[in-house]
Design an enzyme around this catalytic site. Structure first.
Site, short mmCIF file in Angstrom:
data_model
loop_
_atom_site.label_atom_id
_atom_site.label_comp_id
_atom_site.label_asym_id
_atom_site.label_seq_id
_atom_site.Cartn_x
_atom_site.Cartn_y
_atom_site.Cartn_z
CG ASP A 104 -1.30 1.89 2.93
OD1 ASP A 104 -1.05 1.50 4.10
OD2 ASP A 104 -1.84 1.14 2.10
NE ARG A 106 -2.06 -3.23 -3.86
CZ ARG A 106 -2.11 -3.26 -2.54
NH1 ARG A 106 -2.00 -2.14 -1.85
NH2 ARG A 106 -2.28 -4.40 -1.89
CE LYS A 114 -10.06 3.23 7.61
NZ LYS A 114 -10.62 1.89 7.32
CG ASP A 172 -6.97 -0.17 9.78
OD1 ASP A 172 -6.11 -0.87 10.34
OD2 ASP A 172 -7.45 -0.45 8.69
CG ASP A 211 -5.48 -3.94 -2.28
OD1 ASP A 211 -5.70 -5.12 -2.59
OD2 ASP A 211 -5.01 -3.62 -1.17
CG PHE A 231 -12.66 -0.91 2.71
CD1 PHE A 231 -11.66 -1.59 3.37
CD2 PHE A 231 -12.72 -0.99 1.33
CE1 PHE A 231 -10.72 -2.33 2.69
CE2 PHE A 231 -11.79 -1.74 0.62
CZ PHE A 231 -10.79 -2.41 1.30
N GLY A 287 0.76 -1.24 0.00
CA GLY A 287 0.00 0.00 0.00
C GLY A 287 0.79 1.28 0.00
#
Length: 176
Positions: free
Chosen positions: A101, A166, A132, A104, A160, A153, A46
């Site tokens: 990237d 991506r 997040k 969370d 992705d 999401f 990512g």
């Protein structure tokens, strides 16, 4: 709207907003590391776009490397982080900046912190383009945050959904 596999995504964050956030992160890092040579370590897959753009704006001397970790299946975190490709260079006594990237739950950050503690790094800093806060469950400081987002999401800009999305320059969120 875009469609990836069986899901529909709607526009969420523009490439211009992403660029602005990355430039701000690079400026903060320039100020923080003016007197040292950090090792930036991107977490694949990512973070490849984040690392590329961040390195274009970071003005100091540095080294760049990557690790590959995995914790997602589909749109859900598996809550289990697996290290897939490790580091080969000696990082003892070095300042390391892990570039993500997205952060969370924090499971990958926690695993990386443990790995780099064993490698006896001088300082470990965590940078993420997307954060997040509602989903974050760890007590580990995130040193550089590009954009705080709700617990939705997202795909695009390196992120992705089962391998797709991506390459998108903007960020899309799962449509309701």
């Amino acid at each position: 709207m875009i469609h990836l596999h069986d899901k529909t995504f709607e526009p969420f964050i523009s490439s211009e907003e992403i660029d602005f956030a990355i430039k701000n992160m690079a400026k903060q890092m320039d100020d923080d590391f003016f007197d040292e040579v950090p090792v930036f370590i991107g977490v694949l897959n990512g973070a490849f776009m984040v690392m590329s753009d961040l390195m274009k704006h970071y003005r100091g001397m540095c080294e760049v490397s990557f690790v590959k970790m995995a914790s997602y299946e589909g749109t859900e975190s598996t809550n289990e982080v697996k290290q897939l490709i490790g580091l080969s260079q000696d990082l003892e006594g070095r300042t390391v900046v892990v570039v993500e990237d997205i952060v969370d739950t924090g499971n990958t950050v926690e695993e990386l912190k443990a790995i780099f503690k064993q490698k006896k790094v001088k300082h470990l800093k965590i940078a993420t383009l997307f954060f997040k806060p509602e989903a974050y469950k760890k007590d580990i400081k995130i040193d550089y945050i590009g954009i705080r987002i709700p617990n939705k999401f997202i795909v695009g800009y390196g992120l992705d959904y089962d391998g797709f999305g991506r390459n998108l320059p903007d960020i899309y969120q799962l449509a309701q």
